[in-house]
Design a protein around this motif. Structure first.
Motif, PDB file in Angstrom:
ATOM      1  N   PHE A 131     -40.434 -65.226 -16.005  1.00 46.52           N
ATOM      2  CA  PHE A 131     -39.077 -64.757 -16.223  1.00 46.52           C
ATOM      3  C   PHE A 131     -39.031 -63.456 -17.019  1.00 46.52           C
ATOM      4  O   PHE A 131     -38.061 -62.697 -16.920  1.00 46.52           O
ATOM      5  CB  PHE A 131     -38.219 -65.840 -16.891  1.00 46.52           C
ATOM      6  CG  PHE A 131     -38.416 -66.001 -18.370  1.00 46.52           C
ATOM      7  CD1 PHE A 131     -37.703 -65.247 -19.272  1.00 46.52           C
ATOM      8  CD2 PHE A 131     -39.316 -66.942 -18.861  1.00 46.52           C
ATOM      9  CE1 PHE A 131     -37.867 -65.411 -20.634  1.00 46.52           C
ATOM     10  CE2 PHE A 131     -39.480 -67.118 -20.214  1.00 46.52           C
ATOM     11  CZ  PHE A 131     -38.758 -66.345 -21.113  1.00 46.52           C
ATOM     12  N   LEU A 132     -40.084 -63.132 -17.803  1.00 45.28           N
ATOM     13  CA  LEU A 132     -40.102 -61.857 -18.527  1.00 45.28           C
ATOM     14  C   LEU A 132     -40.241 -60.666 -17.578  1.00 45.28           C
ATOM     15  O   LEU A 132     -39.421 -59.744 -17.628  1.00 45.28           O
ATOM     16  CB  LEU A 132     -41.216 -61.869 -19.573  1.00 45.28           C
ATOM     17  CG  LEU A 132     -40.966 -62.766 -20.794  1.00 45.28           C
ATOM     18  CD1 LEU A 132     -42.169 -62.772 -21.715  1.00 45.28           C
ATOM     19  CD2 LEU A 132     -39.727 -62.304 -21.541  1.00 45.28           C
ATOM     20  N   PRO A 133     -41.255 -60.628 -16.701  1.00 45.91           N
ATOM     21  CA  PRO A 133     -41.301 -59.509 -15.745  1.00 45.91           C
ATOM     22  C   PRO A 133     -40.138 -59.527 -14.764  1.00 45.91           C
ATOM     23  O   PRO A 133     -39.648 -58.461 -14.367  1.00 45.91           O
ATOM     24  CB  PRO A 133     -42.642 -59.711 -15.021  1.00 45.91           C
ATOM     25  CG  PRO A 133     -43.001 -61.134 -15.237  1.00 45.91           C
ATOM     26  CD  PRO A 133     -42.441 -61.498 -16.564  1.00 45.91           C
ATOM     27  N   LEU A 134     -39.677 -60.720 -14.372  1.00 46.64           N
ATOM     28  CA  LEU A 134     -38.545 -60.782 -13.445  1.00 46.64           C
ATOM     29  C   LEU A 134     -37.269 -60.261 -14.092  1.00 46.64           C
ATOM     30  O   LEU A 134     -36.399 -59.708 -13.394  1.00 46.64           O
ATOM     31  CB  LEU A 134     -38.335 -62.221 -12.971  1.00 46.64           C
ATOM     32  CG  LEU A 134     -39.344 -62.749 -11.949  1.00 46.64           C
ATOM     33  CD1 LEU A 134     -39.070 -64.216 -11.643  1.00 46.64           C
ATOM     34  CD2 LEU A 134     -39.286 -61.935 -10.660  1.00 46.64           C
ATOM     35  N   VAL A 138     -34.683 -57.596 -12.493  1.00 51.34           N
ATOM     36  CA  VAL A 138     -33.240 -57.835 -12.388  1.00 51.34           C
ATOM     37  C   VAL A 138     -32.457 -56.671 -12.980  1.00 51.34           C
ATOM     38  O   VAL A 138     -31.458 -56.208 -12.411  1.00 51.34           O
ATOM     39  CB  VAL A 138     -32.880 -59.163 -13.089  1.00 51.34           C
ATOM     40  CG1 VAL A 138     -31.379 -59.290 -13.268  1.00 51.34           C
ATOM     41  CG2 VAL A 138     -33.414 -60.338 -12.287  1.00 51.34           C
ATOM     42  N   VAL A 139     -32.896 -56.182 -14.127  1.00 49.02           N
ATOM     43  CA  VAL A 139     -32.219 -55.045 -14.757  1.00 49.02           C
ATOM     44  C   VAL A 139     -32.360 -53.805 -13.884  1.00 49.02           C
ATOM     45  O   VAL A 139     -31.412 -53.032 -13.703  1.00 49.02           O
ATOM     46  CB  VAL A 139     -32.795 -54.795 -16.163  1.00 49.02           C
ATOM     47  CG1 VAL A 139     -32.239 -53.501 -16.746  1.00 49.02           C
ATOM     48  CG2 VAL A 139     -32.479 -55.970 -17.076  1.00 49.02           C
ATOM     49  N   TRP A 140     -33.556 -53.593 -13.310  1.00 49.98           N
ATOM     50  CA  TRP A 140     -33.793 -52.425 -12.451  1.00 49.98           C
ATOM     51  C   TRP A 140     -32.910 -52.456 -11.209  1.00 49.98           C
ATOM     52  O   TRP A 140     -32.414 -51.422 -10.748  1.00 49.98           O
ATOM     53  CB  TRP A 140     -35.259 -52.379 -12.054  1.00 49.98           C
ATOM     54  CG  TRP A 140     -35.595 -51.224 -11.152  1.00 49.98           C
ATOM     55  CD1 TRP A 140     -35.692 -49.902 -11.493  1.00 49.98           C
ATOM     56  CD2 TRP A 140     -35.873 -51.306  -9.747  1.00 49.98           C
ATOM     57  NE1 TRP A 140     -36.003 -49.154 -10.389  1.00 49.98           N
ATOM     58  CE2 TRP A 140     -36.130 -49.980  -9.300  1.00 49.98           C
ATOM     59  CE3 TRP A 140     -35.927 -52.350  -8.828  1.00 49.98           C
ATOM     60  CZ2 TRP A 140     -36.440 -49.692  -7.980  1.00 49.98           C
ATOM     61  CZ3 TRP A 140     -36.240 -52.064  -7.517  1.00 49.98           C
ATOM     62  CH2 TRP A 140     -36.484 -50.749  -7.101  1.00 49.98           C
ATOM     63  N   LEU A 141     -32.665 -53.643 -10.672  1.00 50.48           N
ATOM     64  CA  LEU A 141     -31.804 -53.784  -9.494  1.00 50.48           C
ATOM     65  C   LEU A 141     -30.322 -53.698  -9.842  1.00 50.48           C
ATOM     66  O   LEU A 141     -29.482 -53.574  -8.939  1.00 50.48           O
ATOM     67  CB  LEU A 141     -32.082 -55.122  -8.799  1.00 50.48           C
ATOM     68  CG  LEU A 141     -33.444 -55.276  -8.120  1.00 50.48           C
ATOM     69  CD1 LEU A 141     -33.618 -56.694  -7.590  1.00 50.48           C
ATOM     70  CD2 LEU A 141     -33.615 -54.267  -6.977  1.00 50.48           C
ATOM     71  N   PHE A 219     -33.181 -74.373 -14.874  1.00 50.31           N
ATOM     72  CA  PHE A 219     -32.525 -74.098 -16.158  1.00 50.31           C
ATOM     73  C   PHE A 219     -32.986 -72.791 -16.802  1.00 50.31           C
ATOM     74  O   PHE A 219     -32.165 -72.028 -17.314  1.00 50.31           O
ATOM     75  CB  PHE A 219     -32.778 -75.262 -17.121  1.00 50.31           C
ATOM     76  CG  PHE A 219     -32.045 -75.142 -18.431  1.00 50.31           C
ATOM     77  CD1 PHE A 219     -30.714 -75.516 -18.523  1.00 50.31           C
ATOM     78  CD2 PHE A 219     -32.678 -74.655 -19.559  1.00 50.31           C
ATOM     79  CE1 PHE A 219     -30.029 -75.403 -19.729  1.00 50.31           C
ATOM     80  CE2 PHE A 219     -32.010 -74.532 -20.762  1.00 50.31           C
ATOM     81  CZ  PHE A 219     -30.678 -74.909 -20.852  1.00 50.31           C
ATOM     82  N   THR A 220     -34.285 -72.506 -16.770  1.00 56.70           N
ATOM     83  CA  THR A 220     -34.829 -71.371 -17.524  1.00 56.70           C
ATOM     84  C   THR A 220     -34.260 -70.042 -17.054  1.00 56.70           C
ATOM     85  O   THR A 220     -33.751 -69.245 -17.861  1.00 56.70           O
ATOM     86  CB  THR A 220     -36.364 -71.347 -17.415  1.00 56.70           C
ATOM     87  OG1 THR A 220     -36.898 -72.593 -17.870  1.00 56.70           O
ATOM     88  CG2 THR A 220     -36.937 -70.209 -18.250  1.00 56.70           C
TER      89      THR A 220
END
Length: 286
Positions: A131-134, A138-141, A219-220
């Motif tokens: 979830f850290l790299p993802l 998400v922010v980049w998109l 959930f995470t």
């Protein structure tokens, strides 16, 4: 006559022995639901009474907890978000998994076996490490704090297992059926759509149930990528809105858990036979 009576008695004893062995497992599986239901129907006074029996309702059934959940929170918005996210992410993952699974099961190209192993190993990577790299993706998109953040990220853990499962199920389908279609002039894609997929319905249903259940209960990622109340899923929304510091709205929390579990129960009841046959076939031949 005596032999028939003995045979009937043996069948009754066998059935009784079977039910006796199953009952502990049924109790173990159903007890959490029973406890959620009775807790959701209790008053706060009884819930916090240390002398009350926690497994029974002693002061009468109430529906205030459900009323608070339905009308004092955005529960139905959370349920709608969960449904949209689960259906969309599962559909995207299913399309990708069908194409990837069929390619790995039927086509021959360098490294096909290594790809198959890599797909399953990818599924074993814990989501908490991703979830850290993802989150940067998400922010980049530019989709952070929207339901699209979950729709895009959920296939990262759905596709590997779905591909591995479908790859095993496609291998159970006789090659001769596809070869006849190819000889008759059908393309590989036409063979997949018109011949293979109708025969692979149990495996596809198994993938759909797995994907829908996993995304509905996730959930995470839902907690990390979404902060607006209106965009939260049911799992995160119920826990975030009904736990305020050290105050727990236990009755409404259990009511939310009961209602949120209904779609999963309904889906599994309707498609249980397909799920079992698809899962076992994929596991044996995978």
């Amino acid at each position: 006559m005596v032999a028939g009576v003995r045979s009937r008695g043996a069948r009754i004893r066998s059935a009784a022995f079977g039910y006796a062995n199953i009952l502990p497992f049924v109790f173990f599986a159903l007890f959490p639901f029973y406890y959620m239901i009775i807790t959701s129907l209790k008053s706060d006074t009884e819930l916090y009474n240390l002398k009350a029996v926690p497994f029974l309702i002693q002061t009468g059934v109430i529906t205030d907890n459900y009323h608070y959940l339905f009308f004092k929170t955005e529960f139905w918005t959370w349920m709608k978000n969960s449904l949209i996210i689960s259906v969309t992410a599962t559909a995207i993952s299913l399309v990708i998994a069908i194409l990837a699974g069929y390619s790995l099961a039927r086509l021959r190209f360098p490294g096909v076996n290594s790809f198959g192993t890599a797909v399953f190993v990818t599924y074993l990577v814990p989501p908490t490490l991703l979830f850290l790299p993802l989150s940067q993706v998400v922010v980049w998109l530019g989709i952070s704090d929207t339901i699209w953040a979950l729709i895009v990220t959920y296939p990262t853990f759905l596709v590997p297992f779905s591909t591995w499962l479908l790859m095993g199920y496609f291998r159970t389908i006789p090659r001769e059926v596809e070869e006849c279609a190819l000889v008759d002039g059908a393309s590989r894609m036409q063979t997949l759509v018109r011949i293979v997929l109708p025969m692979a319905v149990p495996g596809i249903v198994c993938v759909v149930l797995f994907g829908f259940t996993l995304t509905w209960n996730e959930f995470t990622y839902a907690l990390t990528f979404i902060s607006q109340t209106a965009n939260k899923t049911a799992v995160v929304g119920v826990t975030a809105d009904l736990i305020r510091g050290d105050i727990y709205y236990w009755g409404s929390l259990m009511a939310g858990a009961v209602v949120a579990s209904v779609p999963i129960v309904v889906v599994y009841v309707l498609f249980l036979d397909y799920y079992v046959s698809g899962l076992t076939a994929g596991a044996v031949k995978g």
